[in-house]
Design an enzyme around this catalytic site. Structure first.
Site, short mmCIF file in Angstrom:
data_model
loop_
_atom_site.label_atom_id
_atom_site.label_comp_id
_atom_site.label_asym_id
_atom_site.label_seq_id
_atom_site.Cartn_x
_atom_site.Cartn_y
_atom_site.Cartn_z
N HIS A 133 19.09 4.11 -26.63
CA HIS A 133 17.73 4.25 -26.13
C HIS A 133 17.38 5.70 -25.84
O HIS A 133 16.26 6.13 -26.08
CB HIS A 133 17.56 3.40 -24.88
CG HIS A 133 16.13 3.23 -24.47
ND1 HIS A 133 15.26 2.47 -25.21
CD2 HIS A 133 15.42 3.74 -23.45
CE1 HIS A 133 14.07 2.51 -24.64
NE2 HIS A 133 14.13 3.28 -23.58
N HIS B 271 9.05 -2.45 -24.20
CA HIS B 271 9.67 -2.90 -22.95
C HIS B 271 10.14 -4.33 -23.16
O HIS B 271 9.86 -5.23 -22.37
CB HIS B 271 8.68 -2.79 -21.78
CG HIS B 271 9.31 -2.17 -20.57
ND1 HIS B 271 8.89 -2.39 -19.29
CD2 HIS B 271 10.36 -1.33 -20.45
CE1 HIS B 271 9.63 -1.71 -18.45
NE2 HIS B 271 10.53 -1.05 -19.13
N GLU C 160 16.21 3.49 -12.02
CA GLU C 160 14.97 3.49 -12.81
C GLU C 160 13.80 3.01 -11.98
O GLU C 160 12.89 2.34 -12.49
CB GLU C 160 15.18 2.68 -14.08
CG GLU C 160 16.12 3.42 -15.03
CD GLU C 160 16.45 2.68 -16.30
OE1 GLU C 160 15.98 1.55 -16.49
OE2 GLU C 160 17.22 3.24 -17.11
N SER C 161 13.81 3.33 -10.70
CA SER C 161 12.65 3.00 -9.87
C SER C 161 11.41 3.58 -10.51
O SER C 161 11.42 4.70 -11.02
CB SER C 161 12.82 3.60 -8.46
OG SER C 161 13.84 2.91 -7.77
#
Lengths: 782, 225
Positions: free
Chosen positions: A86, A132, A351-352
């Site tokens: 990714h 996503h 990954e907030s």
């Protein structure tokens, strides 16, 4: 830089593939030799954790070589994410390098947070599409919502105000309760985020196909606008400058593969308390962050800006340092936390959502903090820019991680694919649509087939979905959903009399039939949508959704598809300005259809001449334009009949189609046409019905000459065909090359053949067409 | 005439309201944290999600510093227009009767609807064509107007219902198809449809302009007096 969370479990290493040495980076200075001593010694149990984190033994060995020692857990966590597919595009980068990225309009190309093109009047338009998929399959509402949030940040990270969102969705067949649930929740999540933040959702597409049953796709595209001088890059500069983290506090959300480290360390008792959670979107926080960032940029207070997405602080800080050829110190003790007991590695990879990272000159810091306070946006100085070329993670005065930036960002091994054309069918034969088989049979009356197609899930009215999105906020939308083949947004009040057109497309089933030609068709289809509103393409973004590229037949799909994308873009003269890759979309049942989603942005010089798809005026002539050679194989009708996918699609004369697109676009820009619509799913008859439905007016059409296969001519599919309407003199203009086939008027659609049996004729009230077209998605959404 | 448009951090249609107001007069932003209306002749509380509205919509916004000034301005007879979220905020602030509940369908709905102008003798509708329908978009999740039956009777009796959804156009299940109501004094008006998104034929219709033009007429008359 990718900014959504990792899309799929990171795969084990390809066995027989030799890593290709990374391209030499022309930017970064050679890092100083590692000190040879780890800041904190690695825990013994960590020795094999790289495998659980998705790194191969060879990759691990390479990391050890780069560091001159074993990485500690902070460093291992950072490498595992930065060296994931990714972030590093390790299976796709070599292919993506073959795409054309140059163009006179291109201001920013691949590699920045979003691509950007010049639209004149001192304005730049930025855009990007991103997936996503994996979070949406786990938790569709938040997955889709944070997908929108992430792509918005990508766009305002370069200083552009987001002005539109589009989305491309794929689910299993609607007979599946899970597909219906995913659709309902994903749509609600997209609406929740976009509506709440004041960015209109102006278009998109939804397909239902069995191969997406276990791997739904949620791709979101955002378009933004900026005065050219406000654009900002993410490259850090100026050693001694301050690193400021903006926005939400950092929690344990979306810690991805690194959670292996967390769980291995946890006692039984506190497992639940420390379990990483799905990211939760907070559009209000992002709205403040967006306004605050744009204000900081307008006031020229920032040196660089970057969003936090996949791999969180690690990726953002490392990318900023890498692009600037510098180093960064990050002090995790100064990062505001939601959970006080977070480990340094958790803080570095969290990954907030709703966070941005900026670089500020020390003397500007008080002004930056004051403006953030006014917007009620949290701002914390968490580190500084250095000139040592290393990303150092500090915890107050202790160094807990220290790696060369170049190793993290640029030295992930890249893998050549080993493509092999499959010898067997990859996909099961689509199941026959039971509810409508008699209407779809080869001997059914075309009128019945047309009504059945209009009601098919892939063709039926999308109103029940797009009404859940605010499509008009910001007062730019001059073509709302279902009014035209592309959404049209006026550039005013920012400048000029022009408008932007934007469309997103991909028919995965046709790409599955023939990845090369199917991808060419995808680009042609998207460009046709722009031509129908009178826009000239400015640039393209893409999101390549595929299965596991380490399998030879998926590698073949990917290779063929990227080859088709490049060829189509070169033929149409369109630059690829950005993109995203989502691989490993497979389940036990098999891979998804290869789905190279393409987003195109175009420019109309005169917003008053934006085209629509609906017939507009009684008495207008109707004409067919383009080298349209429809075939039933691979069509929507073939799917509904339960026919297998063909092994290839018909050849498309890309040059000829490009010429036709230009002439349709030109005619629309000159004001010669009343409507234009491209022929896509369901073929000519469905496109004609759509023109009637959108205009609320009937048509009388006679197909001229001898038709070899009337059913294929009505419902077959292929690229290159347009239905246009307008004054007959305009349609007869030589440069358009149109064949006049009928007239607009009445409340009926009458479709006849000059030379074929009368039993093939269709004669339907518009109300009958509307009844068939409406209700399918309403029923699916419940 | 100068109109002030309140900007909460989560306002979305503030820019649109500013552009619409600028068609009929001067327009400026009123920051939510200020206790100052800057001498404007009328106030617009725009659409959006004031403070996120994760709690009951408008429940926090009514306590915003600027809202104290808006309340004082309204009590003194100043013109206050609340659109969508602004309507919700004015109801929460007690400046308008009734409340907005989640739509009957429980989903967000963005749609062009037709409205009947019920009263044309008010400060907000005096420039609207009598008997004509207005085509104006709605976009909301929480727009179902509600009040107890007795209050609805009283509201209708005093001419407090200014706009109704035309038959077949009620998008949210609003009681008695009510789309917009004013206070007893007639100087505070709230509506769920977005007239600021109906001021340009290119983006939809111009049917919303008459509401802003009415405000100009009335405020202009006050200024002239």
């Amino acid at each position: 830089m990718p900014s959504s969370p990792p899309e799929a479990p990171v795969p084990p290493a390809p066995s027989g593939q030799a890593p290709v040495p990374p391209a030499p980076s022309g930017q970064a200075p050679t890092p100083p030799a590692p000190s040879g001593e780890a800041p904190t010694p690695p825990a013994p149990a960590i020795a094999f954790r790289h495998r659980a984190l998705g790194l191969t033994d060879a990759e691990h060995a390479l990391i050890v070589e780069k560091l001159g020692r074993e990485p500690n857990e902070v460093e291992l966590a950072m490498f595992s994410l930065m060296w994931s597919e990714h972030c590093a595009y390790k299976h796709s980068k070599l292919l993506l390098r073959t795409l054309p990225t140059e163009g006179e309009r291109v201001v920013m190309g691949p590699g920045e947070n979003a691509g950007a093109v010049d639209v004149g009047d001192g304005l730049v338009v930025a855009f990007k599409v991103e997936s996503h998929n994996h979070p949406s399959a786990v938790e569709p509402f938040q997955g889709a919502a944070t997908g929108v949030g992430g792509i918005l940040r990508d766009v305002f990270a370069i200083g552009a105000r987001p002005i539109a969102v589009l989305d491309s969705l794929r689910f299993g067949e609607p007979e599946s309760a899970r597909s219906r649930y995913l659709l309902e929740q994903a749509v609600a999540g997209i609406g929740h985020y976009g509506n709440s933040i004041g960015v209109p959702t102006v278009g998109g597409e939804i397909y239902f196909e069995a191969p997406y049953e276990r791997n739904c796709l949620v791709n979101a595209m955002c378009l933004g606008i900026a005065p050219r001088e406000r654009l900002i890059r993410s490259a850090a500069s100026g050693p001694g400058n301050v690193l400021v983290l903006l926005g939400a506090a950092t929690g344990r959300d979306g810690i991805g593969g690194a959670s292996v480290l967390a769980s291995a360390q946890l006692d039984e008792g506190d497992q639940a308390a420390k379990r990483p959670s799905v990211q939760i979107g907070d559009p209000f926080e992002e709205k403040k962050l967006l306004e605050c960032c744009l204000e900081l940029l307008d006031a020229e207070l920032l040196v660089a800006l970057q969003d936090l997405g996949a791999a969180g602080l690690t990726s953002s800080a490392a990318e900023m340092a890498s692009k600037g050829g510098l180093g960064i110190d990050v002090d995790v003790a100064r990062v505001p936390l939601r959970e006080a007991d977070m480990e340094p590695f958790e803080i570095m990879v969290s990954e907030s959502q709703e966070r941005m990272l900026c670089v500020v000159a020390p003397k500007r810091l008080p002004d930056v903090l004051a403006r953030c306070a006014r917007w009620d946006v949290r701002a914390s100085a968490i580190g500084e820019i250095t000139d040592c070329g290393r990303l150092r993670v500090l915890q107050a005065d202790k160094v807990v991680g220290d790696v060369p930036v170049v190793a993290l960002v640029d030295e992930c091994p890249l893998y050549e694919l080993a493509p092999e054309r499959p010898t067997e069918r990859l996909y099961p034969v689509p199941r026959q649509a039971a509810s409508m088989d008699s209407a779809l049979a080869p001997d059914a009356a075309p009128r019945d087939t047309l009504l059945a197609l209009l009601a098919a899930p892939n063709i039926a009215s999308r109103r029940a979905v797009f009404e859940q999105y605010d499509s008009i906020v910001q007062s730019r939308t001059i073509r709302r959903p279902a009014i035209a083949d592309a959404a049209v947004l006026q550039l005013a009040p920012d400048g000029g009399s022009g408008a932007l057109a934007v469309a997103i497309d991909c028919n995965g089933r046709r790409v599955a039939c023939d990845p090369y030609r199917g991808t060419i068709e995808t680009v042609l289809e998207c460009a046709a949508n722009l031509a129908c509103v009178g826009a000239e393409p400015l640039g393209l973004t893409n999101c390549l959704n595929f299965g596991n590229p380490e399998k030879p037949h998926i590698a073949w799909q990917l290779t063929e598809s990227v080859r088709g994308l490049g060829d189509a873009c070169r033929a149409l003269g369109i630059a690829v300005v950005g993109g995203n890759v989502s691989l490993y979309n497979e389940a036990d049942e098999g891979p998804i259809y290869p789905t190279p989603v393409v987003g195109l942005v175009g420019l109309l010089p005169d917003r008053l001449r934006a085209g629509g798809l609906g017939f507009a005026q009684a008495g207008d002539a109707i004409a067919l334009v383009g080298p349209f050679a429809p075939r039933l194989a691979g069509s929507e009708l073939a799917k509904l009949r339960g026919e297998p996918l063909p092994d290839e699609l018909g050849h498309a004369d890309v040059e000829a189609i490009a010429r036709v697109q230009r002439s349709v676009g030109d005619a629309m820009r000159r004001g010669s046409l009343s409507s234009a619509h491209d022929i896509a799913e369901g073929g000519f008859a469905v496109a004609l019905a759509e023109c009637c439905l959108a205009g609320g007016i009937g048509a009388s059409v006679r197909i001229p000459g001898r038709v070899e296969d009337p059913i294929a001519s009505l419902f077959g599919e292929g690229p290159g065909g347009f239905i246009v309407s307008g004054p007959i003199e305009a349609l007869r203009a030589r440069e358009l090359g149109a064949v006049v086939i009928g007239t607009v008027g009445s409340t009926r659609l009458e479709l006849t053949f000059e030379r074929a049996e009368t039993s093939l004729e269709c004669n339907l009230e518009i109300a009958e067409l509307a009844a068939a077209h409406t209700g399918t998605l309403e029923a699916i959404l419940g | 005439m100068r109109l002030g448009v309140v900007r909460f951090p989560g306002s979305c249609d503030d820019g649109d309201a500013l552009r619409a107001a600028a068609i009929v007069g001067d327009a400026e932003v009123l920051w939510h944290g200020d206790r100052d209306l800057r001498g404007v002749d009328g106030v617009i509380v725009p659409g959006g999600f004031s403070y996120g509205d994760y709690l009951r919509v408008g429940a926090i916004a009514r306590f915003a510093p600027i809202m104290g000034e808006v309340e004082r301005f309204a009590r003194d007879g100043g013109l206050v227009l609340g659109i969508c979220n602004g309507f919700q905020v004015l109801c929460e602030a007690g400046l308008l009767p009734g409340a907005l509940l989640p739509n009957e369908g429980l989903r967000f709905v963005c749609r062009q609807v037709e409205l009947d102008v019920v009263e044309t003798s008010t400060a907000f509708t005096c420039d609207c064509p009598a008997g004509e329908r207005l085509s104006i978009p709605v976009k909301h999740t929480t727009g179902r107007y509600f009040a107890p039956e007795a209050q609805l009777d009283e509201l209708e009796a005093r001419g407090g219902v200014l706009l109704r959804y035309a038959p077949g156009h009620n998008p949210n299940g609003a009681a008695r198809s009510i789309a917009g109501v004013c206070n007893e004094a007639g100087n505070v008006f709230g509506l769920m449809p977005h007239p600021e998104h109906a001021v340009d034929p290119l983006t939809g219709s111009t049917d919303g302009l008459c509401l802003f033009a009415s405000m100009r007429k009335v405020a202009g008359a006050v200024l002239a007096a």
